[in-house]
Design a protein around this motif. Structure first.
Motif, PDB file in Angstrom:
ATOM      1  N   UNK A   4      -2.907  33.159  -6.179  1.00 46.68           N
ATOM      2  CA  UNK A   4      -3.541  33.423  -4.887  1.00 46.68           C
ATOM      3  C   UNK A   4      -2.515  33.638  -3.778  1.00 46.68           C
ATOM      4  N   UNK A   5      -1.291  33.148  -4.015  1.00 50.01           N
ATOM      5  CA  UNK A   5      -0.172  33.403  -3.099  1.00 50.01           C
ATOM      6  C   UNK A   5       1.025  33.816  -3.940  1.00 50.01           C
ATOM      7  N   UNK A   6       1.940  34.556  -3.335  1.00 43.93           N
ATOM      8  CA  UNK A   6       3.123  35.029  -4.044  1.00 43.93           C
ATOM      9  C   UNK A   6       4.247  33.995  -3.958  1.00 43.93           C
ATOM     10  N   UNK A   7       5.325  34.256  -4.679  1.00 42.05           N
ATOM     11  CA  UNK A   7       6.479  33.353  -4.631  1.00 42.05           C
ATOM     12  C   UNK A   7       7.105  33.311  -3.258  1.00 42.05           C
ATOM     13  N   UNK A   8       7.182  34.465  -2.586  1.00 38.28           N
ATOM     14  CA  UNK A   8       7.731  34.482  -1.226  1.00 38.28           C
ATOM     15  C   UNK A   8       6.857  33.675  -0.275  1.00 38.28           C
ATOM     16  N   UNK A   9       5.564  33.792  -0.426  1.00 39.19           N
ATOM     17  CA  UNK A   9       4.657  33.009   0.423  1.00 39.19           C
ATOM     18  C   UNK A   9       4.768  31.515   0.129  1.00 39.19           C
TER      19      UNK A   9
ATOM     20  N   UNK B 213       0.841  -1.188   0.000  1.00 36.56           N
ATOM     21  CA  UNK B 213       0.000   0.000   0.000  1.00 36.56           C
ATOM     22  C   UNK B 213       0.880   1.243   0.000  1.00 36.56           C
ATOM     23  N   UNK B 214       0.294   2.342  -0.373  1.00 33.93           N
ATOM     24  CA  UNK B 214       1.043   3.585  -0.391  1.00 33.93           C
ATOM     25  C   UNK B 214       1.246   4.108   1.027  1.00 33.93           C
ATOM     26  N   UNK B 215       2.313   4.870   1.182  1.00 32.59           N
ATOM     27  CA  UNK B 215       2.645   5.489   2.463  1.00 32.59           C
ATOM     28  C   UNK B 215       1.639   6.609   2.715  1.00 32.59           C
ATOM     29  N   UNK B 216       0.699   6.380   3.625  1.00 32.60           N
ATOM     30  CA  UNK B 216      -0.447   7.298   3.786  1.00 32.60           C
ATOM     31  C   UNK B 216      -0.043   8.704   4.239  1.00 32.60           C
ATOM     32  N   UNK B 217       0.878   8.874   5.216  1.00 36.37           N
ATOM     33  CA  UNK B 217       1.279  10.249   5.550  1.00 36.37           C
ATOM     34  C   UNK B 217       1.872  10.995   4.354  1.00 36.37           C
ATOM     35  N   UNK B 218       2.632  10.282   3.524  1.00 38.52           N
ATOM     36  CA  UNK B 218       3.187  10.931   2.334  1.00 38.52           C
ATOM     37  C   UNK B 218       2.093  11.361   1.368  1.00 38.52           C
ATOM     38  N   UNK B 219       1.017  10.563   1.290  1.00 41.52           N
ATOM     39  CA  UNK B 219      -0.075  10.902   0.385  1.00 41.52           C
ATOM     40  C   UNK B 219      -0.792  12.179   0.837  1.00 41.52           C
ATOM     41  N   UNK B 220      -0.986  12.324   2.136  1.00 46.55           N
ATOM     42  CA  UNK B 220      -1.608  13.549   2.660  1.00 46.55           C
ATOM     43  C   UNK B 220      -0.707  14.745   2.404  1.00 46.55           C
ATOM     44  N   UNK B 221       0.598  14.548   2.652  1.00 41.64           N
ATOM     45  CA  UNK B 221       1.555  15.635   2.401  1.00 41.64           C
ATOM     46  C   UNK B 221       1.585  15.997   0.907  1.00 41.64           C
ATOM     47  N   UNK B 222       1.519  15.020   0.032  1.00 42.42           N
ATOM     48  CA  UNK B 222       1.539  15.273  -1.406  1.00 42.42           C
ATOM     49  C   UNK B 222       0.322  16.103  -1.837  1.00 42.42           C
ATOM     50  N   UNK B 223      -0.837  15.783  -1.283  1.00 43.68           N
ATOM     51  CA  UNK B 223      -2.051  16.525  -1.638  1.00 43.68           C
ATOM     52  C   UNK B 223      -1.957  17.977  -1.174  1.00 43.68           C
ATOM     53  N   UNK B 224      -1.381  18.220   0.003  1.00 50.58           N
ATOM     54  CA  UNK B 224      -1.221  19.601   0.464  1.00 50.58           C
ATOM     55  C   UNK B 224      -0.204  20.340  -0.395  1.00 50.58           C
ATOM     56  N   UNK B 225       0.863  19.642  -0.796  1.00 45.03           N
ATOM     57  CA  UNK B 225       1.873  20.281  -1.650  1.00 45.03           C
ATOM     58  C   UNK B 225       1.285  20.670  -3.005  1.00 45.03           C
ATOM     59  N   UNK B 226       0.488  19.783  -3.585  1.00 44.95           N
ATOM     60  CA  UNK B 226      -0.158  20.089  -4.858  1.00 44.95           C
ATOM     61  C   UNK B 226      -1.112  21.283  -4.712  1.00 44.95           C
ATOM     62  N   UNK B 227      -1.814  21.332  -3.589  1.00 47.21           N
ATOM     63  CA  UNK B 227      -2.739  22.436  -3.361  1.00 47.21           C
ATOM     64  C   UNK B 227      -1.990  23.761  -3.246  1.00 47.21           C
ATOM     65  N   UNK B 228      -0.874  23.763  -2.533  1.00 40.48           N
ATOM     66  CA  UNK B 228      -0.072  24.975  -2.401  1.00 40.48           C
ATOM     67  C   UNK B 228       0.446  25.427  -3.764  1.00 40.48           C
ATOM     68  N   UNK B 229       0.888  24.473  -4.570  1.00 36.95           N
ATOM     69  CA  UNK B 229       1.382  24.817  -5.914  1.00 36.95           C
ATOM     70  C   UNK B 229       0.262  25.355  -6.789  1.00 36.95           C
ATOM     71  N   UNK B 230      -0.932  24.776  -6.662  1.00 38.23           N
ATOM     72  CA  UNK B 230      -2.079  25.277  -7.425  1.00 38.23           C
ATOM     73  C   UNK B 230      -2.430  26.711  -7.017  1.00 38.23           C
ATOM     74  N   UNK B 231      -2.326  26.992  -5.736  1.00 32.80           N
ATOM     75  CA  UNK B 231      -2.590  28.350  -5.262  1.00 32.80           C
ATOM     76  C   UNK B 231      -1.593  29.340  -5.850  1.00 32.80           C
ATOM     77  N   UNK B 232      -0.338  28.912  -5.961  1.00 29.79           N
ATOM     78  CA  UNK B 232       0.685  29.794  -6.545  1.00 29.79           C
ATOM     79  C   UNK B 232       0.422  30.031  -8.025  1.00 29.79           C
ATOM     80  N   UNK B 233       0.069  28.967  -8.736  1.00 33.68           N
ATOM     81  CA  UNK B 233      -0.195  29.112 -10.165  1.00 33.68           C
ATOM     82  C   UNK B 233      -1.446  29.937 -10.424  1.00 33.68           C
ATOM     83  N   UNK B 234      -2.377  29.901  -9.496  1.00 36.53           N
ATOM     84  CA  UNK B 234      -3.599  30.705  -9.627  1.00 36.53           C
ATOM     85  C   UNK B 234      -3.402  32.125  -9.119  1.00 36.53           C
TER      86      UNK B 234
END
Length: 287
Positions: A176-181, A153-174
């Protein structure tokens, strides 16, 4: 974790909770008491040995070895407590990291859907990490001769961390947050994985087998040879004396065994489930 008053001496002395070492060791203590009585009878009554017999010098060996075994047990208990305390510091760091992450996001995010996402996933990381560390198979990940279901099975804590990382990157591309943030938030995300890896190191790296086995063998042979020398001077009183010595030595080893893995469900393990619930409460207050 057991809640208690550190200043209430009499409750410590006369109260026996279910994890007390007396309960766990009682059958062995009874057997050792019978063994010591038999040895005492055999030497004093059956063979008729007196205090002038050369066997009375055996306690000299125990006096020398007593210092050695005490040093081994001190090192053993200190090592186990260091693991327990390091685990507590790591979960304290997870609490602070979750709070800091939530506080920064509450300032940066304006959209309610974005805030709702992190309101769910920040405490989810702590909850999933708790279940991951409480899984007995997590402790066997480094064993070569064990086929683990967990590996499929996949490493579940890593999966949660991956989803938050993708969300943060999506916010930057949209925008909604700056590069410094983005850089600031990424540092908080890195801390999640650092804490998880350190907890896994404690969970799946036990005390070396040869060291743990040697201490148990040392205690066993030390106790088994005690009645041969002391029965000449103590008679049948050798039985309670040997039982008490065994209780002290074996209890230290049992306590070390219990606290060296602080992520279980024993009464003296860390309350990481409660900590994860507190993280959820605090994050929901902040975002």
């Amino acid at each position: 974790m057991i809640s208690y008053n550190t200043k209430d001496w009499f409750s410590f002395i006369f109260h026996f909770h279910k994890s007390d070492t007396v309960r766990q060791l009682f059958p062995v203590m009874l057997a050792i008491g019978v063994y010591a009585s038999v040895v005492g009878y055999f030497e004093v009554i059956y063979l008729g040995l007196d205090e002038n017999h050369y066997i009375k010098n055996i306690p000299m060996m125990h006096g020398i070895l007593g210092f050695v075994i005490s040093m081994l047990l001190v090192f053993r208990t200190n090592t186990a407590y260091d693991r327990w305390w390091e685990a507590r510091k790591l979960w304290g760091a997870l609490v602070n990291n979750s709070r800091n992450f939530a506080i920064k996001l509450s300032c940066m995010l304006k959209d309610e859907n974005d805030r709702k996402f992190f309101r769910k996933f920040i405490p989810a990381y702590a909850s999933v990490l708790y279940k991951h560390l409480n899984n007995s198979e997590t402790a066997k990940q480094l064993f070569d001769d064990v086929d683990l279901e967990l590996d499929h099975h996949k490493h579940k804590p890593n999966q949660v961390k991956r989803m938050m990382s993708h969300k943060i990157n999506d916010l930057y591309e949209a925008k909604k947050i700056t590069g410094d943030q983005l850089i600031i938030l990424n540092a908080e995300l890195v801390a999640f994985t650092d804490i998880c890896g350190a907890c896994e190191r404690i969970k799946n790296t036990p005390i070396p087998y040869s060291y743990s086995a040697f201490i148990k063998k040392f205690i066993f042979f030390y106790i088994m040879t005690l009645p041969f020398g002391y029965s000449l001077s103590l008679g049948y009183y050798v039985a309670p004396v040997v039982v008490f010595i065994f209780y002290v030595l074996a209890s230290l080893e049992l306590i070390a065994e219990e606290i060296e893995d602080p992520f279980g469900d024993d009464e003296n393990d860390l309350p990481i489930k409660k900590i994860s619930e507190n993280i959820k409460k605090h994050v929901e207050e902040l975002i």
